[in-house]
Write a protein that holds these residues in place. Structure first.
Motif, PDB file in Angstrom:
ATOM      1  N   VAL A 150     -22.750 -13.719  -7.828  1.00  0.00           N
ATOM      2  CA  VAL A 150     -21.678 -13.251  -7.679  1.00  0.00           C
ATOM      3  C   VAL A 150     -20.730 -12.957  -8.442  1.00  0.00           C
ATOM      4  CG1 VAL A 150     -19.232 -13.796  -5.871  1.00  0.00           C
ATOM      5  CG2 VAL A 150     -22.390 -14.991  -5.344  1.00  0.00           C
ATOM      6  N   GLN A 151     -20.429 -12.040  -7.792  1.00  0.00           N
ATOM      7  CA  GLN A 151     -19.060 -11.053  -9.380  1.00  0.00           C
ATOM      8  C   GLN A 151     -17.647 -11.331  -7.581  1.00  0.00           C
ATOM      9  OE1 GLN A 151     -21.602  -9.397  -9.154  1.00  0.00           O
ATOM     10  NE2 GLN A 151     -22.810 -10.952 -10.654  1.00  0.00           N
ATOM     11  N   LEU A 152     -16.485 -11.232  -8.563  1.00  0.00           N
ATOM     12  CA  LEU A 152     -15.338 -11.023  -8.263  1.00  0.00           C
ATOM     13  C   LEU A 152     -15.042 -10.233  -8.769  1.00  0.00           C
ATOM     14  CD1 LEU A 152     -14.289 -14.455  -6.638  1.00  0.00           C
ATOM     15  CD2 LEU A 152     -16.266 -12.906  -5.418  1.00  0.00           C
ATOM     16  N   VAL A 153     -14.219  -8.669  -8.050  1.00  0.00           N
ATOM     17  CA  VAL A 153     -12.987  -7.999  -9.108  1.00  0.00           C
ATOM     18  C   VAL A 153     -12.359  -7.440  -8.046  1.00  0.00           C
ATOM     19  CG1 VAL A 153     -13.064  -5.237 -10.292  1.00  0.00           C
ATOM     20  CG2 VAL A 153     -15.491  -7.479  -9.675  1.00  0.00           C
ATOM     21  N   GLU A 154     -10.653  -8.129  -8.502  1.00  0.00           N
ATOM     22  CA  GLU A 154      -9.594  -8.521  -8.068  1.00  0.00           C
ATOM     23  C   GLU A 154      -8.948  -6.574  -8.016  1.00  0.00           C
ATOM     24  OE1 GLU A 154      -9.344 -12.127  -9.251  1.00  0.00           O
ATOM     25  OE2 GLU A 154     -10.587 -10.594 -10.155  1.00  0.00           O
ATOM     26  N   SER A 155      -8.325  -5.810  -7.510  1.00  0.00           N
ATOM     27  CA  SER A 155      -7.470  -4.713  -7.474  1.00  0.00           C
ATOM     28  C   SER A 155      -6.180  -5.541  -7.124  1.00  0.00           C
ATOM     29  CB  SER A 155      -8.568  -4.233  -7.467  1.00  0.00           C
ATOM     30  OG  SER A 155      -8.486  -3.928  -6.147  1.00  0.00           O
ATOM     31  N   GLY A 156      -5.342  -3.740  -7.229  1.00  0.00           N
ATOM     32  CA  GLY A 156      -4.231  -3.820  -6.337  1.00  0.00           C
ATOM     33  C   GLY A 156      -3.061  -4.087  -7.037  1.00  0.00           C
ATOM     34  N   GLY A 157      -2.963  -5.219  -8.276  1.00  0.00           N
ATOM     35  CA  GLY A 157      -1.935  -5.352  -8.942  1.00  0.00           C
ATOM     36  C   GLY A 157      -0.602  -4.379  -9.559  1.00  0.00           C
ATOM     37  N   GLY A 158       0.317  -4.679 -10.076  1.00  0.00           N
ATOM     38  CA  GLY A 158       1.260  -3.643 -10.046  1.00  0.00           C
ATOM     39  C   GLY A 158       2.768  -4.234  -9.802  1.00  0.00           C
ATOM     40  N   LEU A 159       3.792  -3.150 -11.175  1.00  0.00           N
ATOM     41  CA  LEU A 159       4.814  -2.926 -11.045  1.00  0.00           C
ATOM     42  C   LEU A 159       5.984  -2.536  -9.638  1.00  0.00           C
ATOM     43  CD1 LEU A 159       7.948  -4.026 -12.031  1.00  0.00           C
ATOM     44  CD2 LEU A 159       7.240  -1.685 -12.908  1.00  0.00           C
ATOM     45  N   VAL A 160       6.213  -3.991  -8.584  1.00  0.00           N
ATOM     46  CA  VAL A 160       6.872  -3.468  -7.226  1.00  0.00           C
ATOM     47  C   VAL A 160       8.788  -3.889  -7.121  1.00  0.00           C
ATOM     48  CG1 VAL A 160       6.143  -5.318  -6.433  1.00  0.00           C
ATOM     49  CG2 VAL A 160       7.098  -3.559  -5.003  1.00  0.00           C
ATOM     50  N   GLN A 161       9.427  -3.050  -7.338  1.00  0.00           N
ATOM     51  CA  GLN A 161       9.943  -3.718  -6.301  1.00  0.00           C
ATOM     52  C   GLN A 161      11.286  -4.975  -6.225  1.00  0.00           C
ATOM     53  OE1 GLN A 161      13.277  -0.470  -5.853  1.00  0.00           O
ATOM     54  NE2 GLN A 161      13.611  -0.161  -8.222  1.00  0.00           N
ATOM     55  N   ALA A 162      11.587  -6.062  -5.924  1.00  0.00           N
ATOM     56  CA  ALA A 162      11.818  -6.783  -5.258  1.00  0.00           C
ATOM     57  C   ALA A 162      12.243  -6.148  -3.872  1.00  0.00           C
ATOM     58  CB  ALA A 162      13.516  -7.875  -5.737  1.00  0.00           C
ATOM     59  N   GLY A 163      11.460  -6.939  -2.723  1.00  0.00           N
ATOM     60  CA  GLY A 163      11.712  -6.917  -1.177  1.00  0.00           C
ATOM     61  C   GLY A 163      10.761  -5.817  -0.983  1.00  0.00           C
ATOM     62  N   GLY A 164       9.914  -5.210  -2.308  1.00  0.00           N
ATOM     63  CA  GLY A 164       8.733  -3.924  -1.958  1.00  0.00           C
ATOM     64  C   GLY A 164       7.751  -4.833  -1.042  1.00  0.00           C
ATOM     65  N   SER A 165       6.622  -4.689  -1.064  1.00  0.00           N
ATOM     66  CA  SER A 165       4.849  -4.920  -1.248  1.00  0.00           C
ATOM     67  C   SER A 165       3.897  -4.630  -1.649  1.00  0.00           C
ATOM     68  CB  SER A 165       4.474  -4.693   0.647  1.00  0.00           C
ATOM     69  OG  SER A 165       5.556  -4.663   1.494  1.00  0.00           O
ATOM     70  N   LEU A 166       2.819  -5.027  -1.868  1.00  0.00           N
ATOM     71  CA  LEU A 166       1.648  -5.168  -2.113  1.00  0.00           C
ATOM     72  C   LEU A 166       0.823  -5.585  -1.471  1.00  0.00           C
ATOM     73  CD1 LEU A 166       2.220  -5.777  -6.091  1.00  0.00           C
ATOM     74  CD2 LEU A 166       1.529  -3.432  -5.368  1.00  0.00           C
ATOM     75  N   ARG A 167      -0.790  -4.392  -1.452  1.00  0.00           N
ATOM     76  CA  ARG A 167      -1.825  -5.264  -0.996  1.00  0.00           C
ATOM     77  C   ARG A 167      -2.981  -5.465  -2.233  1.00  0.00           C
ATOM     78  NH1 ARG A 167      -6.113  -3.082   3.504  1.00  0.00           N
ATOM     79  NH2 ARG A 167      -6.873  -1.459   1.428  1.00  0.00           N
ATOM     80  N   LEU A 168      -3.200  -6.627  -1.774  1.00  0.00           N
ATOM     81  CA  LEU A 168      -4.436  -6.712  -3.305  1.00  0.00           C
ATOM     82  C   LEU A 168      -5.633  -6.988  -2.629  1.00  0.00           C
ATOM     83  CD1 LEU A 168      -2.581 -10.261  -4.999  1.00  0.00           C
ATOM     84  CD2 LEU A 168      -2.753  -6.946  -5.362  1.00  0.00           C
ATOM     85  N   SER A 169      -6.483  -6.107  -3.387  1.00  0.00           N
ATOM     86  CA  SER A 169      -7.762  -6.526  -2.338  1.00  0.00           C
ATOM     87  C   SER A 169      -9.169  -7.115  -3.850  1.00  0.00           C
ATOM     88  CB  SER A 169      -9.070  -4.994  -2.716  1.00  0.00           C
ATOM     89  OG  SER A 169      -8.266  -4.267  -1.772  1.00  0.00           O
ATOM     90  N   CYS A 170     -10.112  -7.975  -3.340  1.00  0.00           N
ATOM     91  CA  CYS A 170     -10.998  -8.750  -3.600  1.00  0.00           C
ATOM     92  C   CYS A 170     -12.323  -7.971  -3.461  1.00  0.00           C
ATOM     93  CB  CYS A 170     -10.736  -9.982  -3.824  1.00  0.00           C
ATOM     94  SG  CYS A 170     -12.341 -10.681  -4.816  1.00  0.00           S
TER      95      CYS A 170
END
Length: 117
Positions: free
Chosen positions: A2-22
């Motif tokens: 099995v391989q897992l690859v994460e993505s979706g990280g980055g720089l965001v301001q406080a109060g913001g949102s991000l969606r990470l994927s695996c």
């Protein structure tokens, strides 16, 4: 294997949102549990959330307090972590893992999330 690859990280301001994927590939057990963890520099690894491909085993770490949501897209073999109302203390490397709860045996390489104040 099995391989897992994460993505979706980055720089965001406080109060913001991000969606990470695996993204999950290879020969994996469809009954296995998927989980998200994070680790900030100099700190221990924190459990964030877990779920299985049927939506069961759903559980969140105590610090989440409704800000994060874990979900799956079975057609895409992908697990998501929606993160809202981000705070500077959420800055960490976020990891996806799979296996048995309490004994996850396969991990991704991680994706960096940085929240600026």
């Amino acid at each position: 294997q099995v391989q897992l690859v994460e993505s979706g990280g980055g720089l965001v301001q406080a109060g913001g949102s991000l969606r990470l994927s695996c993204k999950v590939s290879g020969r994996y057990n469809s009954s296995s549990v998927m989980a998200w963890f994070r680790q900030a520099p100099g700190k221990e690894r924190d459990f964030i959330a877990r779920i299985n491909w049927n939506g069961g085993w759903l559980y969140y770490g105590s610090f989440v307090k409704g800000r994060f949501t874990i979900s799956t897209d079975n057609a895409r073999n992908t697990v998501y972590l929606q993160m809202n109302s981000l705070k500077p203390e959420d800055t960490a490397i976020y990891y996806c893992a799979t296996g048995v709860p309490g004994s996850y045996d396969t991990w991704g390489q991680g994706t960096q999330v940085t929240v600026s104040s």
